[in-house]
Design a protein around this motif. Structure first.
Motif, PDB file in Angstrom:
ATOM      1  N   UNK A 150     -37.466  -6.955  -3.692  1.00 31.21           N
ATOM      2  CA  UNK A 150     -37.308  -6.076  -4.855  1.00 31.21           C
ATOM      3  C   UNK A 150     -35.816  -5.987  -5.169  1.00 31.21           C
ATOM      4  N   UNK A 151     -35.425  -6.394  -6.379  1.00 29.40           N
ATOM      5  CA  UNK A 151     -34.011  -6.453  -6.734  1.00 29.40           C
ATOM      6  C   UNK A 151     -33.582  -5.363  -7.705  1.00 29.40           C
ATOM      7  N   UNK A 152     -34.329  -4.297  -7.827  1.00 29.84           N
ATOM      8  CA  UNK A 152     -33.922  -3.212  -8.719  1.00 29.84           C
ATOM      9  C   UNK A 152     -32.904  -2.338  -7.988  1.00 29.84           C
ATOM     10  N   UNK A 153     -31.699  -2.880  -7.830  1.00 29.24           N
ATOM     11  CA  UNK A 153     -30.626  -2.198  -7.119  1.00 29.24           C
ATOM     12  C   UNK A 153     -29.299  -2.702  -7.655  1.00 29.24           C
ATOM     13  N   UNK A 154     -28.212  -2.550  -6.908  1.00 35.64           N
ATOM     14  CA  UNK A 154     -26.890  -2.940  -7.408  1.00 35.64           C
ATOM     15  C   UNK A 154     -26.775  -4.419  -7.723  1.00 35.64           C
ATOM     16  N   UNK A 155     -27.641  -5.245  -7.158  1.00 37.26           N
ATOM     17  CA  UNK A 155     -27.627  -6.667  -7.537  1.00 37.26           C
ATOM     18  C   UNK A 155     -27.988  -6.826  -9.003  1.00 37.26           C
ATOM     19  N   UNK A 156     -28.725  -5.873  -9.537  1.00 35.52           N
ATOM     20  CA  UNK A 156     -29.147  -5.902 -10.942  1.00 35.52           C
ATOM     21  C   UNK A 156     -28.241  -5.057 -11.832  1.00 35.52           C
ATOM     22  N   UNK A 157     -27.836  -3.856 -11.369  1.00 35.93           N
ATOM     23  CA  UNK A 157     -27.103  -2.943 -12.254  1.00 35.93           C
ATOM     24  C   UNK A 157     -25.689  -2.608 -11.790  1.00 35.93           C
ATOM     25  N   UNK A 158     -25.203  -3.223 -10.722  1.00 32.49           N
ATOM     26  CA  UNK A 158     -23.826  -2.997 -10.284  1.00 32.49           C
ATOM     27  C   UNK A 158     -23.655  -1.698  -9.510  1.00 32.49           C
ATOM     28  N   UNK A 159     -22.404  -1.246  -9.425  1.00 34.24           N
ATOM     29  CA  UNK A 159     -22.119  -0.026  -8.667  1.00 34.24           C
ATOM     30  C   UNK A 159     -22.663   1.201  -9.387  1.00 34.24           C
ATOM     31  N   UNK A 160     -22.935   2.234  -8.598  1.00 31.90           N
ATOM     32  CA  UNK A 160     -23.464   3.487  -9.127  1.00 31.90           C
ATOM     33  C   UNK A 160     -22.378   4.547  -9.001  1.00 31.90           C
ATOM     34  N   UNK A 161     -21.961   5.158 -10.115  1.00 25.82           N
ATOM     35  CA  UNK A 161     -20.932   6.197 -10.047  1.00 25.82           C
ATOM     36  C   UNK A 161     -21.375   7.385  -9.192  1.00 25.82           C
ATOM     37  N   UNK A 162     -20.404   8.050  -8.569  1.00 26.32           N
ATOM     38  CA  UNK A 162     -20.683   9.204  -7.707  1.00 26.32           C
ATOM     39  C   UNK A 162     -21.507  10.277  -8.417  1.00 26.32           C
ATOM     40  N   UNK A 163     -21.257  10.489  -9.701  1.00 29.26           N
ATOM     41  CA  UNK A 163     -21.966  11.572 -10.383  1.00 29.26           C
ATOM     42  C   UNK A 163     -23.439  11.271 -10.609  1.00 29.26           C
ATOM     43  N   UNK A 164     -23.893  10.058 -10.331  1.00 30.71           N
ATOM     44  CA  UNK A 164     -25.322   9.734 -10.424  1.00 30.71           C
ATOM     45  C   UNK A 164     -26.036   9.876  -9.081  1.00 30.71           C
ATOM     46  N   UNK A 165     -25.288  10.078  -8.006  1.00 28.89           N
ATOM     47  CA  UNK A 165     -25.898  10.299  -6.694  1.00 28.89           C
ATOM     48  C   UNK A 165     -26.353  11.750  -6.640  1.00 28.89           C
ATOM     49  N   UNK A 166     -27.659  11.958  -6.455  1.00 27.33           N
ATOM     50  CA  UNK A 166     -28.263  13.283  -6.515  1.00 27.33           C
ATOM     51  C   UNK A 166     -28.373  13.922  -5.129  1.00 27.33           C
ATOM     52  N   UNK A 167     -28.856  13.176  -4.147  1.00 31.33           N
ATOM     53  CA  UNK A 167     -29.131  13.746  -2.826  1.00 31.33           C
ATOM     54  C   UNK A 167     -29.103  12.657  -1.765  1.00 31.33           C
ATOM     55  N   UNK A 168     -28.988  13.117  -0.516  1.00 29.89           N
ATOM     56  CA  UNK A 168     -29.040  12.204   0.631  1.00 29.89           C
ATOM     57  C   UNK A 168     -30.272  12.553   1.448  1.00 29.89           C
ATOM     58  N   UNK A 169     -31.076  11.540   1.790  1.00 30.40           N
ATOM     59  CA  UNK A 169     -32.270  11.762   2.614  1.00 30.40           C
ATOM     60  C   UNK A 169     -31.848  11.854   4.068  1.00 30.40           C
ATOM     61  N   UNK A 170     -32.427  12.807   4.798  1.00 32.28           N
ATOM     62  CA  UNK A 170     -32.079  12.923   6.220  1.00 32.28           C
ATOM     63  C   UNK A 170     -33.275  12.960   7.135  1.00 32.28           C
ATOM     64  N   UNK A 171     -34.495  13.027   6.563  1.00 28.56           N
ATOM     65  CA  UNK A 171     -35.687  13.038   7.404  1.00 28.56           C
ATOM     66  C   UNK A 171     -36.847  12.408   6.645  1.00 28.56           C
ATOM     67  N   UNK A 172     -37.589  11.544   7.324  1.00 32.63           N
ATOM     68  CA  UNK A 172     -38.788  10.939   6.737  1.00 32.63           C
ATOM     69  C   UNK A 172     -40.011  11.575   7.381  1.00 32.63           C
ATOM     70  N   UNK A 173     -40.970  11.969   6.549  1.00 27.89           N
ATOM     71  CA  UNK A 173     -42.241  12.511   7.025  1.00 27.89           C
ATOM     72  C   UNK A 173     -43.329  11.549   6.567  1.00 27.89           C
TER      73      UNK A 173
END
Length: 172
Positions: A96-119
């Motif tokens: 799956x290439x829907x990531x920076x390979x497709x759209x480049x770097x992501x500005x800091x203001x677009x980062x919403x949250x950091x995941x710290x636990x998977x359930x």
């Protein structure tokens, strides 16, 4: 109203941070649900993520971010490295290439949250002790270290991106 999200994970049912002036860490915690396979094998569709809004991001962290071309769409990716202009992010699934390979770097203001636990919810009926024990041993898995507040330079203040989120999010 839930927000739509793209490939990777989804923050369906995520509770956004509530600002009451106290600023405690529990006010910045929410849930996200993964819908797409772009983070396989780390995250599977149906997995729930406990996320921290406004947390500092380090390389290797799994993050929820606004898609750079479609800001109403949230995605879950792994922050790979800092580059000029923001974060280089990738899904764990190489197909799956829907990531920076497709759209480049992501500005800091677009980062919403950091995941710290998977359930991980149980898959199918668990009637015997063996499958229940195997599921319970892998149902909760930490994804990153302790809560780290985002530095003021990295975020956009109290009215930053987390303040713009609805109480329920959907990310892919």
């Amino acid at each position: 109203m839930p927000e739509r999200t793209p490939q990777g994970g989804s923050t369906h049912g995520a509770q956004g941070p509530e600002r009451d002036g106290h600023g405690g860490p529990l006010k910045r915690i929410g849930l996200a649900e993964v819908y797409n396979p772009s983070m396989k094998p780390t995250l599977l569709p149906g997995d729930q993520l406990v996320v921290t809004y406004g947390a500092a991001v380090r390389p290797g962290d799994i993050v929820v971010l606004r898609h750079p071309f479609q800001h109403d769409l949230l995605i879950v990716k792994r922050a790979i490295e800092r580059r000029p202009g923001g974060w280089w992010v990738r899904g764990d699934n190489p197909r799956v290439e829907n990531d920076s390979r497709e759209f480049g770097t992501v500005p800091d203001d677009l980062v919403v949250a950091r995941a710290w636990l998977r359930l991980r919810p149980p898959r199918g009926l668990q009637r015997s002790p063996g499958p229940v024990l195997r599921w319970s041993a892998s149902a909760v898995r930490p994804l990153s270290g302790p809560l780290r507040p985002r530095t003021p330079a990295a975020g956009s203040g109290a009215s930053g991106p987390a303040g713009l989120l609805s109480k329920r999010l959907r990310a892919r």
